[in-house]
Design a protein around this motif. Structure first.
Motif, short mmCIF file in Angstrom:
data_model
loop_
_atom_site.label_atom_id
_atom_site.label_comp_id
_atom_site.label_asym_id
_atom_site.label_seq_id
_atom_site.Cartn_x
_atom_site.Cartn_y
_atom_site.Cartn_z
N PRO A 234 0.83 -1.22 0.00
CA PRO A 234 0.00 0.00 0.00
C PRO A 234 0.86 1.27 0.00
N GLY A 235 0.44 2.24 -0.80
CA GLY A 235 1.14 3.51 -0.88
C GLY A 235 2.23 3.56 -1.92
N LEU A 236 2.54 2.43 -2.55
CA LEU A 236 3.56 2.37 -3.59
C LEU A 236 2.92 1.93 -4.90
N PRO A 237 3.57 2.23 -6.04
CA PRO A 237 3.01 1.79 -7.33
C PRO A 237 2.80 0.28 -7.33
N ARG A 238 1.65 -0.14 -7.88
CA ARG A 238 1.31 -1.56 -7.89
C ARG A 238 1.92 -2.21 -9.13
#
Length: 532
Positions: free
Chosen positions: A437-441
């Motif tokens: 979560p919070g980072l590029p997937r």
């Protein structure tokens, strides 16, 4: 069935001699002439099995379809207007506690089924009469020939019970060799079948044998009724005995003698048939307004070695058959675990659908079911009207023509498994985009979140976190992994999150459980992931 007057015995409820006909007279309704029966013939279960064995050595004859052109006119709407008259219910006035009513023939139930009453070592066939049914004056059913026959039967709640038996039934046999029960929560859902022959076999059509004759015996026990059923198909003849007990739920103690005419590629024993469209696991955008739609959400198994397994169901992109090898399984079944109405929001009460547990019993030789596999067939569907899931036991060795199988098992129609494992159970399976979560997937990474509930998880010391054991048939697990208590205040409610990186579209077989050291805390979660 013959309608010849000189061959049949017309029983007249108040006029018949009790000495001549015994308690069968009490089976008649309030109408002056009551039900009509053929003359009595000898009956016993051993004789019934012998007759089935003899039939297996003769060419197959399909059950009669009286006046097919008329049956085509009795569509679902017309069929729904035909109601069996309570006054003609078998055992409406005793001696048995459960009145029996009958289904009419129609477009979707064209094959005539014989109905018989068993008493004192004799059976009498019930003769079909239109007078048993209420139907509109212009109903196409009025054009059927005399003695056309019945389509099936249902067992009503006891006459002396708290519910009005006229509006409440608890078992129904209707169509091919299918039967259902309302179970513990008083709601029909999935079905059982006599056998399943060549389900999802590429080069063969599935065969659907029929229950062609029923013999109804009112048991002395207040909560039990015994039913004998003859099953016939091109490849098989079967003689079944159902001892059905109405208690907390419904338990069916079944004995079956199967006589094989021709070998099948996939011979399914004690099959359960259900519907799974979608659940919280995966739902296409705007496919439907309801959060979930399914009669069952998983296959529960108790292996011969004692392992407890939960296989979450799929609506796969193509027909899939999964085999779980075993020897002398202790039980299996298609279960409905999600009992929260808000998860469905549907007035057909998917939250009340029964779970169906199969309990294998030793046969006449004292042996179990031997080597084989629990097989799960999942068929793609885009609607809730299709039964697209089958679970069954398949022997390891083919059952050849000329063979005989003598089986015993119980079916438990309940809200949950009758044999709790004591371990934490899988409560939900959820899929999402992988990554943190919070980072590029990242593309091609799938996140899995599996919820476990109860068992030893409830008594873990404060600050102790369970460990995750997870594996997959292919692919690699990503670095992101999280095990945490679900923040809902429910004791023993944990969830495990992990990522899987996999190439290609071939399915991936996955398994996981929570443990503490070498001790398992939960049952084993199984899932067949189809990359998308």
């Amino acid at each position: 069935m013959s309608d010849s007057v000189d061959r049949r015995t017309v029983l007249k409820g108040v006029a018949a001699s009790a000495a001549a006909i015994g308690p069968i007279a009490q089976a008649l309704g309030a109408e002056p002439d009551g039900l009509q029966f053929e003359a009595p013939v000898p009956f016993s279960y051993d004789l019934f099995k012998d007759q089935a064995r003899e039939r297996a050595h003769k060419p197959y004859e399909p059950p009669p379809r009286p006046s097919p052109e008329t049956l085509q006119k009795i569509n679902y709407e017309e069929w729904g207007k035909i109601k069996y008259r309570d006054a003609f219910a078998l055992f409406a006035n005793g001696p048995g506690p459960f009145p029996i009513t009958f289904f009419h023939l129609g477009l979707f139930f064209e094959k005539a089924v014989g109905m018989h009453v068993v008493e004192n070592g004799q059976s009498r066939e019930i003769i079909y009469e239109q007078a048993y049914f209420d139907m509109p004056a212009d109903s196409p059913a009025r054009d059927l020939p005399a003695g056309a026959g019945f389509a099936g039967l249902r067992i009503q709640e006891p006459r002396t019970g708290s519910l009005d038996w006229r509006h409440n039934d608890w078992v129904a046999f209707l169509g091919a060799a299918y039967f259902r029960s309302i179970g513990e929560l008083r709601q029909y859902g999935l079905s059982a079948r006599g056998v399943a022959l060549d389900v999802a076999v590429a080069d063969r059509s599935e065969e659907f044998p029929d229950f062609t004759q029923f013999y109804i015996e009112s048991a002395a026990a207040e909560d039990t009724l015994t039913l004998y059923a003859l099953m016939e198909g091109p490849s098989i003849v079967g003689a079944y005995r159902f001892k059905m007990t109405r208690g907390k739920g419904v338990v069916m103690d079944i004995q079956a003698s199967l006589f094989i005419r021709a070998q099948s590629s996939r011979f399914g024993i004690a099959p359960c048939t259900s519907m799974y469209w979608y659940s919280e696991t995966k739902k296409d955008t705007a496919i439907d307004w309801r959060p979930e739609v399914h009669d069952s959400d998983g296959l529960e198994m108790w292996a011969g070695n004692g392992e407890r397994l939960w296989r979450a169901l799929n609506n796969p992109p193509r027909i899939m058959v999964s085999s779980f090898l075993d020897e002398n399984p202790r039980g299996f079944g298609l279960m409905q675990r999600d009992r929260v109405f808000d998860h469905y929001e549907d007035g057909v009460y998917y939250d009340r659908r029964p779970s169906l547990w199969v309990e294998p019993l030793p046969g006449p030789d004292g042996r179990g079911w031997g080597k084989g596999s629990i097989q799960l067939c999942e068929i793609p569907t885009d609607d809730e009207i299709h039964d697209n899931v089958v679970a069954m036991w398949v022997p390891a060795q083919p059952v050849p023509a000329g063979a005989e199988l003598h089986l015993a098992y119980k079916l438990h129609w309940l809200a949950d498994s009758p044999v709790p494992s004591g371990l934490g159970r899988v409560a939900a399976t959820r899929l999402g985009r992988g990554g943190q979560p919070g980072l590029p997937r990242p593309k091609g990474v799938r996140k899995f979140m599996v919820e476990f509930l109860g068992g030893p998880l409830e008594t873990l010391p404060y600050g102790v976190k369970p460990e995750l054991a997870v594996s997959a048939s292919r692919g690699i697990f990503g670095p992101y992994q999280l095990i945490e208590a679900v923040p809902d205040g429910v004791p023993g409610h944990w969830r495990a999150q992990f990522d899987l990186v996999v190439d290609g579209a071939d399915p991936v077989e996955m398994r996981a459980f929570l443990k503490s050291g070498d001790k398992p805390l939960t049952e084993t979660w199984l899932f067949q992931y189809h990359p998308f």
